[in-house]
Design an enzyme around this catalytic site. Structure first.
Site, PDB file in Angstrom:
ATOM      1  N   ASP A  16      36.205  63.540  52.517  1.00  0.00           N
ATOM      2  CA  ASP A  16      35.449  64.363  53.456  1.00  0.00           C
ATOM      3  C   ASP A  16      33.964  64.400  53.125  1.00  0.00           C
ATOM      4  OD1 ASP A  16      37.468  65.052  55.239  1.00  0.00           O
ATOM      5  OD2 ASP A  16      38.122  66.751  54.016  1.00  0.00           O
ATOM      6  N   ARG A  97      31.695  78.565  43.583  1.00  0.00           N
ATOM      7  CA  ARG A  97      30.887  78.320  44.786  1.00  0.00           C
ATOM      8  C   ARG A  97      29.485  78.907  44.726  1.00  0.00           C
ATOM      9  NH1 ARG A  97      33.715  74.158  45.162  1.00  0.00           N
ATOM     10  NH2 ARG A  97      35.810  74.393  46.004  1.00  0.00           N
ATOM     11  N   ASP A 126      36.040  78.433  51.308  1.00  0.00           N
ATOM     12  CA  ASP A 126      34.871  77.860  50.641  1.00  0.00           C
ATOM     13  C   ASP A 126      33.671  77.740  51.575  1.00  0.00           C
ATOM     14  OD1 ASP A 126      35.936  77.749  48.090  1.00  0.00           O
ATOM     15  OD2 ASP A 126      36.982  75.867  48.491  1.00  0.00           O
ATOM     16  N   SER A 177      46.085  69.198  48.606  1.00  0.00           N
ATOM     17  CA  SER A 177      44.653  69.454  48.529  1.00  0.00           C
ATOM     18  C   SER A 177      44.423  70.204  47.216  1.00  0.00           C
ATOM     19  CB  SER A 177      44.222  70.296  49.725  1.00  0.00           C
ATOM     20  OG  SER A 177      42.980  70.884  49.456  1.00  0.00           O
TER      21      SER A 177
HETATM   22  N1  ARG Z   1      42.549  79.486  47.980  1.00  0.00           N
HETATM   23  C1  ARG Z   1      41.645  79.311  46.893  1.00  0.00           C
HETATM   24  C2  ARG Z   1      40.357  80.060  47.140  1.00  0.00           C
HETATM   25  O1  ARG Z   1      40.077  80.364  48.264  1.00  0.00           O
HETATM   26  C3  ARG Z   1      41.420  77.869  46.534  1.00  0.00           C
HETATM   27  C4  ARG Z   1      40.889  76.966  47.598  1.00  0.00           C
HETATM   28  C5  ARG Z   1      40.517  75.653  46.995  1.00  0.00           C
HETATM   29  N2  ARG Z   1      40.653  74.508  47.781  1.00  0.00           N
HETATM   30  C6  ARG Z   1      41.653  73.617  47.714  1.00  0.00           C
HETATM   31  N3  ARG Z   1      41.529  72.544  48.409  1.00  0.00           N
HETATM   32  N4  ARG Z   1      42.723  73.789  47.026  1.00  0.00           N
HETATM   33  O2  ARG Z   1      39.628  80.353  46.243  1.00  0.00           O
END
Ligand code: ARG
Length: 401
Positions: A16, A97, A126, A177
């Protein structure tokens, strides 16, 4: 969209974010894409990732090691706050982040870029964290979010990338993912999307299964100063080293796996698998030390505010005013959180077996003891209970009439 000519893109090396490079140039008229990747202890080889951005058409490709600020300025405050989103998730992804965003805003300034960009989709947390962090650090900065707008399926994204020399993912078969950094791993998608299907063992990478964890347990000691973990088994360690070793210890014994349904900021419930062995262990030990060193009323309020702190970090409000206000409270409480916690690790459990604070313990053995050293004034309890129970006694008597 448009106008922006020189853009700093949050870059991970994945499909991506790689596709974002030609997409920004071809579809949105961006002339120069500067890729920015952060080393947060994910253990990836970063030079190939840096090169990959050039191959995808970036004019500049930056990889920066941010592991020290990540642990010191983001993980340690989360430990001090005992931050667990919805009581369980220690925010391993969420904490990264605001740091990446902060650095990108600075890089954009230094390199005279006129926008920043990321490759997050429109369904996740994110995107919220990046966009809100950018906005709070530089309200005038333009943020480009191609992956939220291009409307391509995974297959379409891959073939779009192939037109610009971005290789399809090697292991097309991995349906998951994954987000990874020193604080932990998060795994979503694939079979995990059925909340009632057990996570297959293949999704885990940094913790042992209960079956494979050693039968023999292990006793460890974690030392804290001013609420920060500073030592493991009596050895003082730098923050990054300490988290690294806590991961190894807890992970070996199968501690730190989480399987939960989580409420995303955008309103979706999602099924998440986490492995956060070190961070969970450190939070557990820290909580325990607070029970020994904080006054009862401070502890009670802190437990409530911790929930707010975890919520706002999850929701992308790291650089906001509530965070600042809560941090003042947290900081004020933490100067007394000094001492050592003993934990027994075995087969997926981390059991607290002792705690000690030479400087700051509020435990008074002459008060607590049932032995002959007891100094508590037992008769004083009469008067206390007379007054404490007075309202309810009057209420009960009134009801009987
Ligand atoms: N759900 C978690 C959060 O919002 C992790 C998201 C991370 N992304 C992934 N592709 N696993 O902090």
């Amino acid at each position: 969209m448009g106008r922006a000519k020189r853009v700093v893109l949050a870059y991970s090396g994945g499909v991506d974010t790689s596709v974002c490079i030609p997409y920004l140039k071809e579809e949105w008229g961006v002339e120069e894409v500067i890729a920015f990747a952060a080393d947060l202890g994910q253990g990836d080889e970063l030079e190939p990732i840096r090169q990959k951005a050039f191959k995808a058409g970036a004019i500049e490709s930056i990889v920066e090691n941010l592991i020290n600020p990540f642990v010191e300025e983001f993980a340690f405050p989360a430990i001090r706050a005992n931050a667990l989103y919805e009581g369980r998730y220690p925010l391993s992804t969420a904490l990264a982040r605001p740091l990446i965003a902060r650095r990108m805003v600075q890089v954009a300034k230094d390199l005279k870029a006129d926008a920043v960009a990321h490759g997050c989709t429109g369904k996740g947390n994110d995107q919220v964290r990046f966009d809100v962090a950018f906005a709070s650090l530089d309200p005038a900065l333009q943020v480009l979010t191609p992956a939220r707008e291009w409307g391509m399926s995974r297959e379409e994204t891959i073939s779009y990338g192939e037109r610009f020399g971005i290789p399809a993912p090697v292991s097309k078969k991995s349906p998951y993912s994954i987000d990874l950094n020193l604080l932990g791993r998060s795994v979503e998608a694939g079979v995990l999307e059925d909340p009632n299907i057990s996570a297959p063992e293949e999704v885990f990478a940094i913790t042992s299964s209960i079956d494979e964890a050693p039968d023999r347990g292990e006793e460890i000691e974690i030392g804290f100063q001013a609420g920060n973990p500073v030592s493991l088994n009596g050895v003082n360690l730098e923050p990054v080293q300490l988290v690294t070793e806590a991961n190894a210890l807890a992970g070996r014994h199968g501690f730190g796996r989480i399987d939960m349904i989580e409420n995303r900021v955008v309103g979706i419930k999602s099924r998440e698998i986490y492995e956060t062995p070190g961070l969970l262990l450190l939070i557990k030990a820290h909580q325990e030390l607070e029970s020994l060193t904080l006054a009862a009323d401070v502890l009670r309020l802190k437990r409530q505010l911790e929930m707010q702190w975890a919520d706002l970090v999850y929701q992308g409000l790291w650089f906001g005013p509530l965070k600042q206000a809560l941090d003042s409270f947290l900081d004020c409480t933490q100067k007394d959180v000094n001492g050592v916690v003993r934990i027994h690790l075995q087969k997926g459990n981390a059991t607290i077996i002792g705690r000690q604070s030479i400087q700051s313990s509020l435990y008074n053995s002459n008060m607590a003891t049932y032995g002959k050293e007891d100094q508590f004034d037992h008769l004083a309890a009469n008067g206390f209970i007379y007054i404490w129970g007075l309202p309810i006694r009057l209420w009960a008597a009134m009801r009987r009439n």
